[in-house]
Enzyme design. Structure first.
Site, PDB file in Angstrom:
ATOM      1  N   HIS A 131       0.986  -1.151   0.051  1.00  0.00           N
ATOM      2  CA  HIS A 131       0.039   0.100   0.052  1.00  0.00           C
ATOM      3  C   HIS A 131       0.993   1.311  -0.010  1.00  0.00           C
ATOM      4  O   HIS A 131       0.755   2.181  -0.961  1.00  0.00           O
ATOM      5  CB  HIS A 131      -0.951   0.019   1.404  1.00  0.00           C
ATOM      6  CG  HIS A 131      -1.651   1.430   1.593  1.00  0.00           C
ATOM      7  ND1 HIS A 131      -2.360   1.983   0.693  1.00  0.00           N
ATOM      8  CD2 HIS A 131      -1.464   2.219   2.418  1.00  0.00           C
ATOM      9  CE1 HIS A 131      -2.784   3.395   1.042  1.00  0.00           C
ATOM     10  NE2 HIS A 131      -2.293   3.386   2.251  1.00  0.00           N
ATOM     11  N   HIS A 161       4.655   6.444   5.431  1.00  0.00           N
ATOM     12  CA  HIS A 161       3.643   7.308   6.074  1.00  0.00           C
ATOM     13  C   HIS A 161       2.706   6.481   7.176  1.00  0.00           C
ATOM     14  O   HIS A 161       1.867   7.225   7.938  1.00  0.00           O
ATOM     15  CB  HIS A 161       2.504   8.018   4.977  1.00  0.00           C
ATOM     16  CG  HIS A 161       1.664   6.773   4.311  1.00  0.00           C
ATOM     17  ND1 HIS A 161       1.827   6.008   3.408  1.00  0.00           N
ATOM     18  CD2 HIS A 161       0.420   6.541   4.802  1.00  0.00           C
ATOM     19  CE1 HIS A 161       0.731   5.385   2.952  1.00  0.00           C
ATOM     20  NE2 HIS A 161      -0.130   5.530   3.861  1.00  0.00           N
ATOM     21  N   GLU A 191       1.809   5.346  12.887  1.00  0.00           N
ATOM     22  CA  GLU A 191       0.631   4.565  13.203  1.00  0.00           C
ATOM     23  C   GLU A 191       0.335   3.232  13.483  1.00  0.00           C
ATOM     24  O   GLU A 191      -0.473   2.620  14.492  1.00  0.00           O
ATOM     25  CB  GLU A 191      -0.585   5.226  12.082  1.00  0.00           C
ATOM     26  CG  GLU A 191      -2.089   4.922  12.437  1.00  0.00           C
ATOM     27  CD  GLU A 191      -2.933   5.348  11.327  1.00  0.00           C
ATOM     28  OE1 GLU A 191      -3.999   4.832  11.148  1.00  0.00           O
ATOM     29  OE2 GLU A 191      -2.590   6.326  10.328  1.00  0.00           O
ATOM     30  N   ASP A 192       0.952   2.408  12.498  1.00  0.00           N
ATOM     31  CA  ASP A 192       0.742   0.776  12.867  1.00  0.00           C
ATOM     32  C   ASP A 192       1.965   0.321  13.058  1.00  0.00           C
ATOM     33  O   ASP A 192       1.783  -0.935  13.171  1.00  0.00           O
ATOM     34  CB  ASP A 192       0.197   0.583  11.301  1.00  0.00           C
ATOM     35  CG  ASP A 192      -0.980   1.126  10.869  1.00  0.00           C
ATOM     36  OD1 ASP A 192      -1.871   1.344  11.760  1.00  0.00           O
ATOM     37  OD2 ASP A 192      -1.263   1.211   9.526  1.00  0.00           O
ATOM     38  N   ASP A 232      -2.886   8.409  -0.930  1.00  0.00           N
ATOM     39  CA  ASP A 232      -3.213   7.537   0.334  1.00  0.00           C
ATOM     40  C   ASP A 232      -4.636   7.138  -0.051  1.00  0.00           C
ATOM     41  O   ASP A 232      -4.911   5.922   0.139  1.00  0.00           O
ATOM     42  CB  ASP A 232      -2.840   7.879   1.701  1.00  0.00           C
ATOM     43  CG  ASP A 232      -3.374   7.025   2.425  1.00  0.00           C
ATOM     44  OD1 ASP A 232      -3.046   5.891   2.598  1.00  0.00           O
ATOM     45  OD2 ASP A 232      -3.924   7.506   3.570  1.00  0.00           O
ATOM     46  N   ASP A 248     -26.583  14.083 -23.939  1.00  0.00           N
ATOM     47  CA  ASP A 248     -26.183  14.722 -25.139  1.00  0.00           C
ATOM     48  C   ASP A 248     -25.690  16.017 -24.988  1.00  0.00           C
ATOM     49  O   ASP A 248     -25.366  16.751 -25.938  1.00  0.00           O
ATOM     50  CB  ASP A 248     -27.294  14.493 -26.288  1.00  0.00           C
ATOM     51  CG  ASP A 248     -27.562  13.296 -26.590  1.00  0.00           C
ATOM     52  OD1 ASP A 248     -28.653  13.062 -27.048  1.00  0.00           O
ATOM     53  OD2 ASP A 248     -26.737  12.611 -26.906  1.00  0.00           O
TER      54      ASP A 248
END
Length: 735
Positions: A62, A86, A90-91, A153, A274
């Protein structure tokens, strides 16, 4: 992320992505810079080891996909490294300090700006979202690359959204359509905006998107021939006019824009499918205006549909000529005419700064507009009470179509559609908005709630005594105006309390021939510590709101051993002067309605300040039992404003009676605030009228004139609250 085992593949998916990324970066970065990017990948890959996405891919895929999107925009080295890293704060266990040590403060700040806030003390998911958006915007103000990483992201997340559950998919799609697509539009990043909108539409309304997509594909075959014919006609006429180098492209509307048009104008697909759109791209501004003349000669323009965004660019820096023509088959043709530099800017927005280094002037202009918008947002977030209010203001600011008005000196001010004079005043300056009382639009006086139209010249009239009205919140549309009004009203009572508290304390000290500034600083600090107050303003505010009695505070300042609970003998003091314009911390009692000229007395009401009563008010019997809570007050001889006073009038119940009374009151330059009928029969009506008068003399003159009317039998002033309620449903006379 889910604990799935890695796939047994001779070449892992992340290695393929790294190879693609390095190949892309080699087109515009030095080899040493690519080595830095690869080092960031190694750290990110190690940190995310054992983590997998719902698709089954290693999680590092990712961040790498996000960096590929940015590499296509030719993002710089630090931005690419931040994209790869990034999610590590956080993870994973990696901290901001470790990133700073390994890759420098610039990369660490970018990653931290994109990272969500953790361990939020929020009552709901919406509040957590609002806090994260607010944090992201604060980081954006310092570095625009934060929002570019965040948009890339979000784009990759939207591309892989199908694996998620329905509720989560719809929630992310709604957030994308509400916040991220409009942000991309506001920053001029048109390509990303269009893809986010179409992906969000498909996730939010899958059935509608599928049906509309099928309808477009079905109609496409019939339209191709028409588009080719019109394209050929335009190109031929441009060539005849010496503009053969101009590029002409027929384009198809995107699904979400089609859906928005159908929904907004309540049209069927057949009525909008159209509408043909063409883009003419020239080499210079001069060619653009010449091309406009050519197409206006070829097909008839629709009146009122021409917009010149070259002379007056949009807020995001977008420049183009827009016109609508009646085509050869009677169908409207949308034409956009722009230079190549403008086209690059329209598609990439602030990303043009990295994409097209040679067009530095255009890209820096776009960046300047983006920074101007972010500065406004910074001012809004400072005024916002909480993150939810900031997010509401942000949404108001993002969803807007523009009108252009002028200051008296000819400066152009851009405002959203339906903006009012108050919005314009705040756009000029917050102080102008806070003190505006009226305005002239094209030299004609106009009310403040007037909705502005394109091309108007607006002059704001201000007054030093004026302040924002809470009713303005019902008609202002800009986020800046709404945030400034709310902020002022939120702080107004506090500031008024501080001013009044200082006046009250100074009055008490004056009786002992002292001034507050004469009190030793140490003694003031000691008192603040004893009362558990953080500052002098906090002490003044407490006094002004009636939470502390000023003579007790004065006694403690003069005599350090005095206690707050003591009840001292009062010294003969000069009364507090009431001007009538003190604001929210000096209130006129509604039970007796005192007006300038009346004998009055003031009482402290904890949390609200001073309440002023008539000296003969019935409610004073209870209040006087608390001698420490009242103070001497009197009206200023120059008291100004309009004050409510109540009169009781016995009238003959005839047709036209109330009209005669109202006419007399108006002639005496007083206003009627309210009329209640307390008793009525076939002969007599007893009315309670609330008037707005300047002072006691003004009221006496009004009552004297009313007595002269033949329909008035008796008149008196009401100095105590009425106990009897008016009959239900009776609010006026037979006339």
């Amino acid at each position: 992320m889910s604990p799935l085992p890695p796939r047994e593949d001779p070449e892992l998916p992340q290695e393929k992505l790294v190879r693609r990324l390095c190949a892309l970066l080699s087109g515009y970065l030095e080899s040493t810079q690519i080595d830095e990017v690869h080092r960031a990948y190694e750290v990110g890959n190690s940190a995310h080891e054992g983590q997998f996405r719902l698709t089954g891919e290693p999680y590092i895929c990712h961040p790498l996909s996000v960096s590929l999107i940015l590499a296509e925009m030719r993002m710089d080295t630090k931005g690419i490294m931040a994209a790869i890293l990034h999610d590590v704060i956080e993870d994973t266990s990696i901290t901001r300090e470790q990133l700073r040590e390994g890759f420098g403060e610039e990369v660490a700040a970018l990653v931290d700006g994109v990272s969500k806030l953790t361990q939020l003390d929020c009552k709901s998911r919406a509040e957590a979202q609002a806090q994260n958006v607010r944090k992201m915007f604060l980081a954006m103000v310092k570095d625009l690359r934060v929002i570019m990483v965040k948009l890339a992201d979000r784009l990759h997340n939207m591309r892989t959204l199908g694996i998620m559950s329905g509720n989560r998919r719809r929630r992310i799609a709604r957030e994308t359509l509400d916040i991220y697509a409009p942000i991309a539009n506001r920053l001029g990043m048109n390509e990303i905006r269009l893809e986010l909108e179409d992906l969000g539409f498909a996730a939010m309304y899958p059935l509608r998107a599928r049906v509309l997509d099928q309808a477009v594909k079905k109609a496409r075959g019939n339209r191709k021939e028409v588009v080719a014919t019109i394209e050929s006609s335009i190109h031929k006429r441009l060539h005849e006019g010496g503009l053969g180098e101009c590029e002409v492209v027929g384009r198809e509307k995107h699904l979400y824009s089609l859906y928005q048009k159908m929904r907004g104008k309540h049209l069927s697909f057949g009525e909008v499918s159209d509408v043909y759109a063409f883009r003419i791209i020239g080499n210079s501004v001069d060619e653009c205006y010449r091309a406009l003349g050519v197409v206006h000669n070829l097909y008839k323009p629709v009146p009122g549909k021409f917009k010149d965004y070259i002379a007056v660019p949009k807020a995001n820096g977008y420049q183009s000529l827009h016109t609508v023509l009646v085509g050869p088959y009677g169908q409207p043709l949308e034409i956009q005419i722009r230079t190549r530099a403008m086209h690059h800017l329209a598609e990439s927005g602030i990303a043009a700064h990295w994409l097209y280094k040679s067009e530095h002037e255009q890209s820096s202009y776009s960046q300047a507009r983006a920074h101007e918008w972010l500065r406004d947002l910074l001012e809004i977030q400072k005024s916002a009470g909480d993150s939810m209010e900031f997010l509401d203001n942000l949404k108001v600011d993002l969803f807007q179509q523009e009108v252009y008005v002028f200051t008296p000196k000819g400066k152009i001010v851009k405002l959203p559609r339906n903006a009012t004079i108050v919005d314009f005043a705040y756009a000029v300056h917050t102080d102008v908005g806070n003190t505006c009382v009226s305005a002239r639009v094209d030299r004609m006086l106009a009310p403040l709630q007037t909705v502005l139209e394109n091309g108007r010249t607006v002059e704001i009239i201000t007054a030093p005594w004026a302040r924002p009205n809470p009713l303005w919140l019902s008609f202002v549309v800009t986020a800046k105006a709404r945030a400034a009004i709310r902020s002022y009203l939120r702080n107004f009572k506090k500031q008024e309390a501080i001013v009044l508290g200082r006046r009250l304390l100074e009055k008490e000290l004056d009786a002992q021939n002292l001034r507050f500034d004469d009190i030793p600083v140490g003694r003031v600090e000691e008192l603040l510590k004893r009362l558990d107050l953080g500052s002098r303003d906090a002490l003044f505010e407490d006094i002004g709101l009636g939470n502390r009695l000023p003579f007790l505070v004065a006694r403690q300042l003069v005599h350090a051993d005095a206690q707050d609970t003591a009840t001292p003998a009062r010294t003969a003091l000069s009364p507090l002067i009431i001007k009538g314009t003190e604001g929210m911390v000096v209130n006129l009692a509604k039970c007796c309605r005192p007006i300038p000229g009346d004998p009055i007395v003031g009482f402290f009401n904890p949390g609200k300040g001073i309440v002023v009563h008539l000296s003969e008010c019935r409610n004073l019997e209870e209040l006087r039992k608390k001698p420490t809570n009242w103070l001497e007050v009197q009206w200023d001889k120059q008291a100004s404003g309009e004050f409510p006073a109540v009169i009781r009038v016995e009238l003959m119940n005839q047709v036209g009676t109330l009209a005669k009374v109202a006419s007399t009151i108006s002639r005496m330059r007083a206003n009627i605030e309210n009329v209640q009928i307390t008793n009525q029969d076939s002969q007599i009506s007893v009315d309670i009228i609330t008037l707005l008068v300047r002072d006691r003399v003004h009221l006496a003159n009004v009552m004297r004139e009313l007595k002269k009317l033949s329909v008035v039998m008796k008149i008196s002033r009401v100095k105590s609250e009425l106990r009897k309620k008016p009959p239900h449903g009776k609010t006026n006379h037979s006339d």
